[in-house]
Every structure is written in C-alpha cells, then in structure tokens.
Design a protein around this motif. Structure first.
Motif, PDB file in Angstrom:
ATOM      1  N   ILE A  43      10.068 -14.553   4.551  1.00 13.50           N
ATOM      2  CA  ILE A  43       8.839 -15.090   4.249  1.00 13.50           C
ATOM      3  C   ILE A  43      10.329 -15.672   2.967  1.00 13.50           C
ATOM      4  N   LEU A  44      11.535 -15.113   2.917  1.00 15.90           N
ATOM      5  CA  LEU A  44      12.345 -15.608   2.696  1.00 15.90           C
ATOM      6  C   LEU A  44      13.326 -16.337   3.035  1.00 15.90           C
ATOM      7  N   ASN A  45      13.599 -16.170   4.215  1.00 11.54           N
ATOM      8  CA  ASN A  45      14.515 -16.628   5.714  1.00 11.54           C
ATOM      9  C   ASN A  45      14.217 -18.069   5.344  1.00 11.54           C
ATOM     10  N   GLU A  46      12.661 -17.874   5.750  1.00 12.01           N
ATOM     11  CA  GLU A  46      11.932 -19.308   5.759  1.00 12.01           C
ATOM     12  C   GLU A  46      11.614 -20.172   4.707  1.00 12.01           C
ATOM     13  N   LEU A  47      11.851 -19.231   3.279  1.00  7.34           N
ATOM     14  CA  LEU A  47      12.581 -20.718   2.065  1.00  7.34           C
ATOM     15  C   LEU A  47      13.595 -21.119   1.586  1.00  7.34           C
ATOM     16  N   GLY A  48      14.517 -20.637   2.728  1.00  7.20           N
ATOM     17  CA  GLY A  48      16.099 -21.152   2.416  1.00  7.20           C
ATOM     18  C   GLY A  48      16.749 -20.023   1.592  1.00  7.20           C
ATOM     19  N   PHE A  49      16.455 -18.623   2.304  1.00  5.42           N
ATOM     20  CA  PHE A  49      16.881 -18.304   1.416  1.00  5.42           C
ATOM     21  C   PHE A  49      17.743 -17.034   2.080  1.00  5.42           C
ATOM     22  N   ASP A  50      19.308 -16.526   1.590  1.00  2.00           N
ATOM     23  CA  ASP A  50      19.686 -16.007   2.331  1.00  2.00           C
ATOM     24  C   ASP A  50      19.569 -14.524   1.849  1.00  2.00           C
ATOM     25  N   ALA A  51      18.910 -13.937   2.819  1.00  2.00           N
ATOM     26  CA  ALA A  51      17.633 -13.272   2.797  1.00  2.00           C
ATOM     27  C   ALA A  51      18.955 -11.765   3.098  1.00  2.00           C
ATOM     28  N   ASP A  52      20.582 -11.866   3.634  1.00  2.00           N
ATOM     29  CA  ASP A  52      20.641 -11.255   3.762  1.00  2.00           C
ATOM     30  C   ASP A  52      21.860 -10.096   2.791  1.00  2.00           C
ATOM     31  N   ASP A  53      22.647 -11.416   2.125  1.00  2.39           N
ATOM     32  CA  ASP A  53      23.160 -11.225   0.978  1.00  2.39           C
ATOM     33  C   ASP A  53      22.754 -10.372  -0.234  1.00  2.39           C
ATOM     34  N   SER A  54      22.641  -9.540  -0.590  1.00  3.23           N
ATOM     35  CA  SER A  54      22.485  -8.910  -2.123  1.00  3.23           C
ATOM     36  C   SER A  54      21.128  -9.540  -2.872  1.00  3.23           C
ATOM     37  N   GLY A  60      15.584 -14.386  -4.583  1.00  6.05           N
ATOM     38  CA  GLY A  60      14.065 -14.465  -4.255  1.00  6.05           C
ATOM     39  C   GLY A  60      13.019 -13.826  -3.909  1.00  6.05           C
ATOM     40  N   GLN A  61      13.560 -12.856  -4.534  1.00  3.16           N
ATOM     41  CA  GLN A  61      12.003 -11.839  -5.096  1.00  3.16           C
ATOM     42  C   GLN A  61      11.687 -11.661  -6.561  1.00  3.16           C
ATOM     43  N   GLU A  62      12.580 -12.200  -7.202  1.00  2.00           N
ATOM     44  CA  GLU A  62      12.200 -12.925  -9.140  1.00  2.00           C
ATOM     45  C   GLU A  62      12.313 -14.130  -8.556  1.00  2.00           C
ATOM     46  N   TRP A  63      12.223 -15.052  -7.530  1.00  2.00           N
ATOM     47  CA  TRP A  63      11.426 -15.904  -7.745  1.00  2.00           C
ATOM     48  C   TRP A  63       9.849 -16.101  -6.802  1.00  2.00           C
ATOM     49  N   LEU A  64      10.000 -14.668  -6.660  1.00  2.00           N
ATOM     50  CA  LEU A  64       8.635 -14.802  -5.486  1.00  2.00           C
ATOM     51  C   LEU A  64       7.588 -13.622  -6.505  1.00  2.00           C
ATOM     52  N   ILE A  65       7.899 -13.476  -7.992  1.00  2.00           N
ATOM     53  CA  ILE A  65       7.488 -12.336  -8.590  1.00  2.00           C
ATOM     54  C   ILE A  65       7.054 -13.742  -9.470  1.00  2.00           C
ATOM     55  N   CYS A  69       3.483 -13.498  -7.328  1.00  3.71           N
ATOM     56  CA  CYS A  69       3.487 -13.027  -5.607  1.00  3.71           C
ATOM     57  C   CYS A  69       3.433 -11.592  -6.526  1.00  3.71           C
ATOM     58  N   VAL A  70       2.995 -10.627  -5.753  1.00  2.55           N
ATOM     59  CA  VAL A  70       3.109  -9.161  -5.743  1.00  2.55           C
ATOM     60  C   VAL A  70       3.284  -8.151  -4.717  1.00  2.55           C
ATOM     61  N   LEU A  71       4.750  -7.602  -5.165  1.00  6.29           N
ATOM     62  CA  LEU A  71       5.394  -6.993  -4.272  1.00  6.29           C
ATOM     63  C   LEU A  71       4.957  -5.499  -3.245  1.00  6.29           C
ATOM     64  N   SER A  72       5.481  -4.931  -2.087  1.00  5.14           N
ATOM     65  CA  SER A  72       4.846  -3.174  -2.141  1.00  5.14           C
ATOM     66  C   SER A  72       6.389  -2.335  -3.305  1.00  5.14           C
ATOM     67  N   THR A  73       5.562  -0.998  -2.928  1.00  3.41           N
ATOM     68  CA  THR A  73       6.369  -0.799  -3.993  1.00  3.41           C
ATOM     69  C   THR A  73       7.680  -0.063  -3.354  1.00  3.41           C
ATOM     70  N   ASP A  74       8.011  -0.366  -2.569  1.00  4.77           N
ATOM     71  CA  ASP A  74       9.350  -0.510  -2.176  1.00  4.77           C
ATOM     72  C   ASP A  74      10.257  -2.326  -1.483  1.00  4.77           C
ATOM     73  N   GLU A  75       9.683  -2.889  -1.918  1.00  7.00           N
ATOM     74  CA  GLU A  75       9.517  -4.811  -1.949  1.00  7.00           C
ATOM     75  C   GLU A  75      10.510  -4.980  -1.345  1.00  7.00           C
ATOM     76  N   GLU A  76      10.080  -4.442   0.005  1.00  5.41           N
ATOM     77  CA  GLU A  76      10.140  -5.077   1.389  1.00  5.41           C
ATOM     78  C   GLU A  76       8.395  -5.955   1.913  1.00  5.41           C
ATOM     79  N   THR A  77       7.686  -5.875   1.662  1.00  3.98           N
ATOM     80  CA  THR A  77       6.182  -6.437   2.011  1.00  3.98           C
ATOM     81  C   THR A  77       5.918  -7.317   0.767  1.00  3.98           C
ATOM     82  N   LEU A  78       5.309  -8.408   1.108  1.00  2.05           N
ATOM     83  CA  LEU A  78       5.067  -9.364  -0.250  1.00  2.05           C
ATOM     84  C   LEU A  78       3.706  -9.045   0.378  1.00  2.05           C
TER      85      LEU A  78
END
Length: 97
Positions: A43-54, A60-65, A69-78
């Motif tokens: 989803i971050l790649n589709e929204l224009g964030f570079d998910a490969d860059d930490s 991007g995760q902060e933007w989603l939250i 948006c609710v992320l899983s406990t490992d923060e790998e799944t929306l």
C-alpha cells in the motif's frame, strides 16, 4: 506519483499540493477493495512512498496510523476491516497558506 518526477516546468509544485488529497482518496478505495488485510509495503508503494527506505517506511506507517488505519502487531499488515479511514490529525501546514 510517477508523473510528479517527470512533469514539465512548475507542474511538480502544483502536484505537491494535490498529493495529500490523492493519497487519502486512494487509501479509502484500497481499504474498501482489499478485505480483510493488505501488506503495508504494497500500500505504501502504491501511495507513492518508498517502502524500501526505512525512513520512508516509518513515515508512511505514521501517515497510515494518523488516518485511522490499524496495523498488525508486527506492523507488516494493514488490517483494512478494523480500520476506519478519516482525515489526518498530522499538523503539516502548506507553504501556500
């Protein structure tokens, strides 16, 4: 988002203004279309964030939250089924205002 890098003249500056609205609209549609979950990197790649860059991934995760948006406990799944997408509560002002 790829057009932003290649548009002529001052078009990139105009697109900078529209990016938040386009991202928000895309996030709403993705959350409706993909149930019950979707990978955060996708989803971050589709929204224009570079998910490969930490740093971009964290931003991007902060933007989603911030959009509810609710992320899983490992923060790998929306978790789209549990998310209620709303306007952001981030306070980033535009330079034009």
């Amino acid at each position: 988002f790829r057009l932003q890098d290649s548009c002529p003249n001052l078009g990139a500056f105009l697109m900078d203004i529209m990016v938040p609205q386009v991202r928000f609209g895309a996030l709403q549609r993705v959350c409706k279309a993909f149930r019950p979950s979707i990978p955060v990197k996708f989803i971050l790649n589709e929204l224009g964030f570079d998910a490969d860059d930490s740093s971009q991934l964290k931003e991007g995760q902060e933007w989603l939250i911030s959009h509810g948006c609710v992320l899983s406990t490992d923060e790998e799944t929306l978790l789209t089924k549990d998310s209620a997408v709303t306007e952001s509560n981030l306070t980033k002002k535009s330079s034009l205002i």
